[in-house]
Enzyme design. Structure first.
Site, mmCIF file in Angstrom:
data_model
loop_
_atom_site.group_PDB
_atom_site.id
_atom_site.type_symbol
_atom_site.label_atom_id
_atom_site.label_comp_id
_atom_site.label_asym_id
_atom_site.label_seq_id
_atom_site.Cartn_x
_atom_site.Cartn_y
_atom_site.Cartn_z
ATOM 1 N N ASP A 1 32.817 37.006 50.272
ATOM 2 C CA ASP A 1 31.775 36.564 49.338
ATOM 3 C C ASP A 1 31.312 35.144 49.621
ATOM 4 O O ASP A 1 30.110 34.864 49.671
ATOM 5 C CB ASP A 1 32.215 36.736 47.889
ATOM 6 C CG ASP A 1 33.493 36.028 47.507
ATOM 7 O OD1 ASP A 1 34.249 35.585 48.419
ATOM 8 O OD2 ASP A 1 33.769 35.901 46.301
ATOM 9 N N SER B 1 40.296 35.175 35.323
ATOM 10 C CA SER B 1 39.461 33.989 35.086
ATOM 11 C C SER B 1 37.995 34.372 34.945
ATOM 12 O O SER B 1 37.301 33.898 34.034
ATOM 13 C CB SER B 1 39.642 32.970 36.215
ATOM 14 O OG SER B 1 39.308 33.530 37.473
ATOM 15 N N ASP C 1 33.486 37.918 41.792
ATOM 16 C CA ASP C 1 34.232 38.272 40.582
ATOM 17 C C ASP C 1 33.328 38.298 39.361
ATOM 18 O O ASP C 1 33.369 39.229 38.554
ATOM 19 C CB ASP C 1 35.380 37.286 40.363
ATOM 20 C CG ASP C 1 36.409 37.332 41.475
ATOM 21 O OD1 ASP C 1 36.343 38.251 42.310
ATOM 22 O OD2 ASP C 1 37.271 36.443 41.509
ATOM 23 N N TYR D 1 43.933 29.378 49.731
ATOM 24 C CA TYR D 1 42.561 29.858 49.560
ATOM 25 C C TYR D 1 41.580 28.824 50.113
ATOM 26 O O TYR D 1 40.677 29.153 50.898
ATOM 27 C CB TYR D 1 42.279 30.128 48.080
ATOM 28 C CG TYR D 1 40.991 30.879 47.818
ATOM 29 C CD1 TYR D 1 41.015 32.243 47.510
ATOM 30 C CD2 TYR D 1 39.760 30.245 47.868
ATOM 31 C CE1 TYR D 1 39.845 32.942 47.260
ATOM 32 C CE2 TYR D 1 38.585 30.929 47.629
ATOM 33 C CZ TYR D 1 38.632 32.281 47.325
ATOM 34 O OH TYR D 1 37.462 32.966 47.086
#
Length: 390
Positions: A38, A132, A176, A228
């Site tokens: 993404d 989240s 997300d 990450y």
């Protein structure tokens, strides 16, 4: 109204001594395929799941925001006049960050009223199911309504991403939030993360006799730290050396040139993104032509790429995948950002009990923490729950 809604409504009243104006909720998500693509402007195929975060909210007559939740004892209070980045920290940074981010997208925070908000959820935290984003999107749709902002869903996804990036400090892409806002029952969301064009792709799991089993390893992870961010930096370096705006602009045919130009680690990071983008496209095409029973090999290949090239798996995730496949799943992979979290196993309905039993036994034999196993179904995206409460 479901049990989660009723609990949030009651707890709001207990905490704030008044009745909430309404309830809004947003789902967590499972990414069927397309990991770390993404933020490389690539393609993803997530689905919203039937685990949700609900917020009970009522506006105030002053400029104060009060935030409370089922997972923290304290109530955090801040004035809209003090809603600046340096004042936002801890768990309340998620809902407060959404309010701040809405200001960056045109909401006039100088004149809008404050609010009381209570948060409850059954989305597992740290499992790679995007608890989240569920929280951010539930708050976003609630404030979009009560503040009369009229922002569309793609814009609200960008609001949630901005809160995650700038306030929470996690350098995530927009997948997300898009899944949480755009999801539909028995469907995945095929998202182009560059153009933000989204298409709903029917899954047909039930007619095919398949279930999507989640194996939450209970190895918690955090996107705001460590691995990450390092993977994202490596991808950006690879794109820069290859002379493209983003790794989305490379194809499998470019990999030999990439291998010649890049160091081994950066090349393997790039190879994962390039091949994962192609796997997303192949999965969408396979779903359209042959149905969900034919995508197992693509899920398996995705896990191998994340394990070997992107190096974001964990022993628990690898064990979950291998064991599930051996016990009858037709495909399995870790899902989410990695370094812990959950795996998914696409499993014939009749084999779900056997897969669950095998995974539990394997984890016990290896001395790992007992995992949480449950089936999820593709669900609708964020929305108001029911009618106004008063």
């Amino acid at each position: 109204m479901n049990d989660l809604d009723r609990a949030a409504q009651a707890d709001f009243a207990n905490r704030f001594n008044r009745t909430a104006t309404g309830l809004w909720s947003a789902p967590g998500r499972v990414n069927l395929i397309g990991e770390h693509t993404d933020y490389n402007d690539g393609f993803v195929l997530p689905l919203a799941i039937d685990r949700r975060t609900v917020v009970a909210l009522a506006t105030r007559t002053d400029r104060v925001i009060r935030v409370a939740s089922s997972f923290a004892a304290e109530t955090v209070a801040v004035s809209l006049d003090e809603l600046v980045l340096e004042n936002l920290n801890g768990w309340s940074a998620y809902p407060l960050g959404v309010a701040w981010a809405l200001g960056q997208f045109g909401a006039d925070l100088a004149v809008l009223p404050g609010f009381d908000i209570y948060v409850d959820s059954d989305v597992p935290v740290g499992a790679g199911l995007s608890s989240s984003a569920a929280l951010e999107c539930a708050v976003a749709v609630a404030l979009n309504e009560v503040w009369g902002l009229n922002l569309d869903r793609p814009t609200l996804a960008r609001v949630g991403q901005l809160a995650e990036n700038r306030v929470v400090g996690a350098p995530t892409g927009i997948m997300d939030q898009s899944a949480s806002l755009l999801g539909q029952v028995d469907a995945a969301v095929f998202l182009d993360c560059r153009s933000l064009a989204a298409e709903v792709i029917p899954l047909g799991l039930n007619p095919a006799g398949l279930e999507l089993l989640i194996i939450d390893t209970r190895v918690s992870h955090s996107h705001a730290t460590g691995g990450y961010a390092a993977r994202r930096a490596s991808c950006e370096a690879g794109a820069r050396i290859m002379g493209v705006p983003a790794l989305r602009d490379l194809s499998v045919d470019d990999l030999p040139r990439a291998q010649a130009l890049l160091d081994d680690e950066t090349f393997r990071r790039v190879r994962h993104i390039v091949t994962e983008n192609q796997r997303v496209l192949d999965t969408v095409q396979t779903l359209r032509v042959s149905g969900c029973a034919a995508i197992g090999d693509l899920l398996d290949a995705s896990h191998r790429s994340m394990r070997d090239d992107f190096e974001i798996s964990a022993p628990e995730l690898d064990l979950a995948v291998v064991t599930a496949r051996a016990a009858g799943a037709i495909g399995a992979r870790m899902t989410g950002g990695g370094f812990g979290g959950a795996a998914i196993a696409l499993t014939p309905t009749e084999f779900v009990p056997a897969v669950q039993a095998a995974v539990l036994a394997a984890f016990a034999a290896h001395g790992f923490t007992t995992p949480d196993l449950f089936v999820v179904h593709a669900a609708d995206g964020a929305a108001r729950d029911g009618s106004p409460l008063n």
